[in-house]
Design an enzyme around this catalytic site. Structure first.
Site, PDB file in Angstrom:
ATOM      1  N   SER A  26     125.819 -22.587  42.436  1.00 40.80           N
ATOM      2  CA  SER A  26     125.897 -21.197  42.910  1.00 40.80           C
ATOM      3  C   SER A  26     124.536 -20.595  43.266  1.00 40.80           C
ATOM      4  O   SER A  26     124.471 -19.570  43.944  1.00 40.80           O
ATOM      5  CB  SER A  26     126.566 -20.304  41.870  1.00 40.80           C
ATOM      6  OG  SER A  26     127.937 -20.617  41.780  1.00 40.80           O
ATOM      7  N   LYS A  59     123.988 -19.896  46.811  1.00 37.27           N
ATOM      8  CA  LYS A  59     124.590 -18.733  47.468  1.00 37.27           C
ATOM      9  C   LYS A  59     123.539 -17.729  47.920  1.00 37.27           C
ATOM     10  O   LYS A  59     123.702 -17.056  48.943  1.00 37.27           O
ATOM     11  CB  LYS A  59     125.575 -18.038  46.515  1.00 37.27           C
ATOM     12  CG  LYS A  59     126.803 -18.863  46.161  1.00 37.27           C
ATOM     13  CD  LYS A  59     127.613 -18.214  45.028  1.00 37.27           C
ATOM     14  CE  LYS A  59     128.872 -19.011  44.697  1.00 37.27           C
ATOM     15  NZ  LYS A  59     129.584 -18.469  43.519  1.00 37.27           N
ATOM     16  N   TYR A 100     130.161 -26.523  52.488  1.00 39.66           N
ATOM     17  CA  TYR A 100     129.944 -25.754  51.254  1.00 39.66           C
ATOM     18  C   TYR A 100     129.653 -26.659  50.053  1.00 39.66           C
ATOM     19  O   TYR A 100     128.783 -26.384  49.245  1.00 39.66           O
ATOM     20  CB  TYR A 100     131.172 -24.874  50.977  1.00 39.66           C
ATOM     21  CG  TYR A 100     131.025 -23.979  49.773  1.00 39.66           C
ATOM     22  CD1 TYR A 100     130.209 -22.845  49.820  1.00 39.66           C
ATOM     23  CD2 TYR A 100     131.692 -24.248  48.577  1.00 39.66           C
ATOM     24  CE1 TYR A 100     130.063 -22.013  48.718  1.00 39.66           C
ATOM     25  CE2 TYR A 100     131.557 -23.417  47.469  1.00 39.66           C
ATOM     26  CZ  TYR A 100     130.743 -22.309  47.551  1.00 39.66           C
ATOM     27  OH  TYR A 100     130.605 -21.488  46.455  1.00 39.66           O
ATOM     28  N   TYR A 132     127.131 -14.189  37.291  1.00 39.80           N
ATOM     29  CA  TYR A 132     128.584 -14.144  37.102  1.00 39.80           C
ATOM     30  C   TYR A 132     128.987 -12.841  36.400  1.00 39.80           C
ATOM     31  O   TYR A 132     128.400 -11.795  36.666  1.00 39.80           O
ATOM     32  CB  TYR A 132     129.056 -15.369  36.298  1.00 39.80           C
ATOM     33  CG  TYR A 132     128.720 -16.672  36.946  1.00 39.80           C
ATOM     34  CD1 TYR A 132     129.224 -17.002  38.207  1.00 39.80           C
ATOM     35  CD2 TYR A 132     127.883 -17.589  36.323  1.00 39.80           C
ATOM     36  CE1 TYR A 132     128.911 -18.212  38.805  1.00 39.80           C
ATOM     37  CE2 TYR A 132     127.564 -18.801  36.919  1.00 39.80           C
ATOM     38  CZ  TYR A 132     128.087 -19.099  38.165  1.00 39.80           C
ATOM     39  OH  TYR A 132     127.775 -20.292  38.755  1.00 39.80           O
ATOM     40  N   VAL A 163     126.383 -23.615  37.911  1.00 39.99           N
ATOM     41  CA  VAL A 163     127.060 -24.313  36.817  1.00 39.99           C
ATOM     42  C   VAL A 163     126.440 -25.648  36.438  1.00 39.99           C
ATOM     43  O   VAL A 163     126.860 -26.271  35.465  1.00 39.99           O
ATOM     44  CB  VAL A 163     128.563 -24.553  37.101  1.00 39.99           C
ATOM     45  CG1 VAL A 163     129.328 -23.256  37.057  1.00 39.99           C
ATOM     46  CG2 VAL A 163     128.767 -25.297  38.396  1.00 39.99           C
TER      47      VAL A 163
END
Lengths: 309, 309, 309, 309
Positions: free
Chosen positions: A65, A68, A193, A245, A263
């Site tokens: 993540s 992102k 992705y 998160y 993660v």
């Protein structure tokens, strides 16, 4: 460049490390479940080139993540602020990162922000290029520049593993395709992705990326403006409001540093005008953040008064 | 103390003011519907005692949701961080400020953060004292100290109006009473809460409050630590992650200043280590924030590069 | 009138009774927690006056949610179908009977049906009369007529207990008051509603009420049309689609008889054109229905082929 | 067999037909948007072989959601009640037929009932056979038997159109695949499901299918038990509690006949022990039901007192 080992930092790492046994490595992606859950390492990268580290910072881990934030920067450079935020919102959410419910209740359907999976998929969809491999190449070049590591690439095995098991992300994609948020073939987007998420680097590389964001987008060595100032700020803002998160609010209070976790156990921090920070600790807490990494950042923030608030 | 009028600031106010006609004053509380929707004023308060203003800053307005930040500070001083966050969460939410749905879906029932109504009611519940009037008095003393205005009090007419029409807040209270989040009589809590929301001051007072928070809780004149540093930081953090209702994320990106708004049109800003800012502009956008006030802050942030990110 | 004891029925009751130990009596209302959880009784009332029973059918129990069907009938007679369904919906819901979330998400705010608490409160609000006691008296007269028991009334102690602890219902009321669904004082409505829920009768009385509904509203003895045919049908329809809380669908499949349950362990069944059924078994399953009562109805439905589908 | 035209029925059709202009044909599936929205036809099929009709009943239309009842029957025959309801619930829902939210909030993830899309997809997944074409063939044989029309098949063009545009159903499938509700390849399931929805017949065929269900699964001509009694009842029960999308409750009250509608404008009714009914009227109301068809059924129910309640 080499980082100096730092005794004080080593002591903090040793202390924080005791938490690793209270978390566990991500197991929903088979290839991630193999990570060594006892590890913890950290690197700090300063704009003057100084770098301090503790723990084994040579080992690679996948961004997950954390990527992102970087695709958001590239999409903003590719498409402009208006286009991007017409399609993806700017608001934090109390829902889990992989939730689909808000896509349904919000009319028109629009992912709440670029840090949840739905929003991140929509952002990756915006990366320009003639093909998946072309778009991936552009993203890799961008991240190589940010990290100063010309040879970094993605981990094909982990990308494949995530591609095969990513049914929830496919569900999000098809939901967004139904509502016109994304238009390309879902399998193409999933391909891009999952490779993006599997981009690998070590703590030193990542701390340098954090430093570029901290310095408003300027390369700390060459001074080149890799990311426009406004976009670098946008990235740091999302890192504060939704980078960790569903524990982003608590993290902002306890640590007060713009940060994004993944993660695989990575955390990238960007202390505005000060420095970049990278942590790798694969043992995760129940929110999906590196359990020892968060504690280490909390200890560092208290000890060195790093909170920006 | 008197603020200096400032020409540059006046020009910005004049420009932003043109937006007032695209918003409207809050009308769900009858007494607020009478506000002059064309108004816009601003004050900046610096720790060295300098103060600049534009527009008519002598007029009083009620704090409304801005008071949530101040009761949070007092509750944290009264009860400690652990107790407070055992009962109210720290995470931003994508739901409206007056939403009840998450109280039902989250188990155990716990308001998501102190800036939404449910959380704010639970925080007000924590203010210590022997009676409603005693608790109100403690809160008023605290806010008088922060503002340097020893005579400020609440507007009884507006408090009464909100007390009579606040059925949604009663609904939230009874829901939380069912789940043990609050224990006192709901009408007592409503009495205290509506008076808290109706506390009145002008822009100069409010800018000074913002300045105390900006200076980590220290009085800019006497240097007295009115709020402990940690608590002042917590307040600013919540102002960033959820201070501007459902537009907090967008505001953080466009303005980048910790801020809290109220439906009477007030906005309090606290730029860490720099200054306090107060705005009053009763015409609201569809998220409930001062429409011209947000624009003014955006213009100021761009012009003076105020974003903390 | 007296019911004949029936051996076959007694045998079924004995068998179903073994389930009581797998459920538990309602404890959220203190006065209900005292019920004897081992009990199970049943009565069948036929339009020709025949009546069969098993178990101790002389004992009184409170109607609780069963009363929702009867207030619905009276409200429809008082206000007409159009008015009633302008304010309360007709659709079953997958949410729990005491849920508030849908009141928030549905625009305009309108309870989904008269069998969930929100809808039942809105229906009770519609009962006409000059005062709470007047409206309660009208409701009691109506239910006395249906049951043929002129002396039945409500249990004041249980009503008081529910009044004191009913914060969730107050929350629903204030939410609906905010949205104009109800207009009267919430405490008045709570007073009336908790007394309505505490109306007491025994199995024989309740089976007779069920028989009136089964016979399309006509008194089985006098033939008097107590409830208009259309309204009796509406009641039975809601009993099928949402009479057994969140197990209504499963109950319709397994049993196939229009039925309404209450948390005191009562169940009223109305088999169209055939008979009324009443059951009392205070031990509840996790959906809030009499655990042995549901099993008994299932056994009876299979044995005598009672399903209307 | 031929149906007798019936004057009374023709008159009702003429009257109900006036509503068609207040609805519109389904347009989310391109091939359906071509239907003639002014049409309305009806057929009644009695177990003694009598058949009455009005309007043009020779025209074919696709079953769409009506097929959900028939795959449910076949899946129950293939897998047994216990297996089926371990994977798909039995409760009606207040959410739209294509909603995904409850799949997320319910733990473990399980579609609420077989009549919403998620549940229907999970049911189709259960149809046994060695391949998609084998499973489709089994389903076609079953439906041919029910309808007495040996040549009926699916409309390939409409199936293809739905396959290409069914991203929301794909989203539901992948969500369920993530949670283990379905296991096969999503594209295989989509292939089978879209062909099932595109099965075509006319009103006479469909009225006969309704009659088999009405007669507890027995063929009205041969007496053969095509569907076991218990399963036929289960089908009719779901038709009552959730057969008419989000207007099932209102339909049960106004009409009182077990019925299932589809977005091509078809409605199949099954009046227990009495007759089967079929309607085709492509102009839909805002819930997705045939606007004139529902009115026609309401008029028929009133005139002939058809309600089963």
């Amino acid at each position: 460049m080499r980082c100096q080992s730092n005794e004080e930092l080593e002591a903090l790492v040793e202390e924080a490390k005791q938490l690793t046994k209270h978390g566990k490595v991500a197991d929903y992606i088979p290839a991630l479940a193999l990570a060594d859950e006892d590890k913890l390492s950290v690197a700090l990268y300063y704009p003057d080139g100084r770098c301090y580290s503790a723990g084994d910072t040579s080992e690679n881990f996948t961004l997950q993540s954390i990527s992102k934030v970087l695709t958001l920067a590239l999409a903003l450079m590719d498409r402009g602020e208006e286009y991007v935020f017409d399609h993806v919102g700017q608001e934090p959410t109390g829902d889990p990162f992989n939730s689909i419910a808000k896509l349904e209740t919000n009319k028109p359907s629009k992912p709440l922000n670029p840090m949840i999976n739905a929003g991140a998929l929509a952002i990756t969809h915006m990366i320009q290029g003639d093909s998946v491999s072309d778009r991936l190449e552009r993203l890799l070049l961008f991240i190589r520049k940010l990290s100063g590591n010309d040879s970094l690439t993605y981990n094909a095995k982990i990308a494949q593993s995530e591609y095969e098991t990513g049914h929830l992300n496919r569900s999000l994609c098809y939901f967004m395709k139904q509502h016109g948020v994304i238009e390309e073939e879902v399998e193409d987007l999933m391909d891009l992705y999952t490779k993006q998420c599997a981009i690998e680097m070590n703590c030193l590389d990542l701390a340098r990326v954090g430093c570029v964001l901290a310095m408003d987008g300027a390369d700390p060595v060459s001074g080149e403006q890799i990311i426009p100032l406004d976009i670098a700020r946008i990235c740091k803002t999302f890192m504060v409001t939704c980078g960790m998160y569903n524990a982003s609010g608590e993290f902002a209070i306890k640590v007060g540093i713009p940060a994004k976790s993944g993660v695989a156990g990575g955390v990238m921090g960007s202390l505005p005008k000060k420095c970049g920070i990278a942590i790798c600790g694969p043992s995760l807490d129940d929110k999906g953040n590196s359990i020892a990494g968060v504690r280490l950042l909390e200890m560092m923030s208290k000890k060195y008064s790093l909170s920006m608030f």
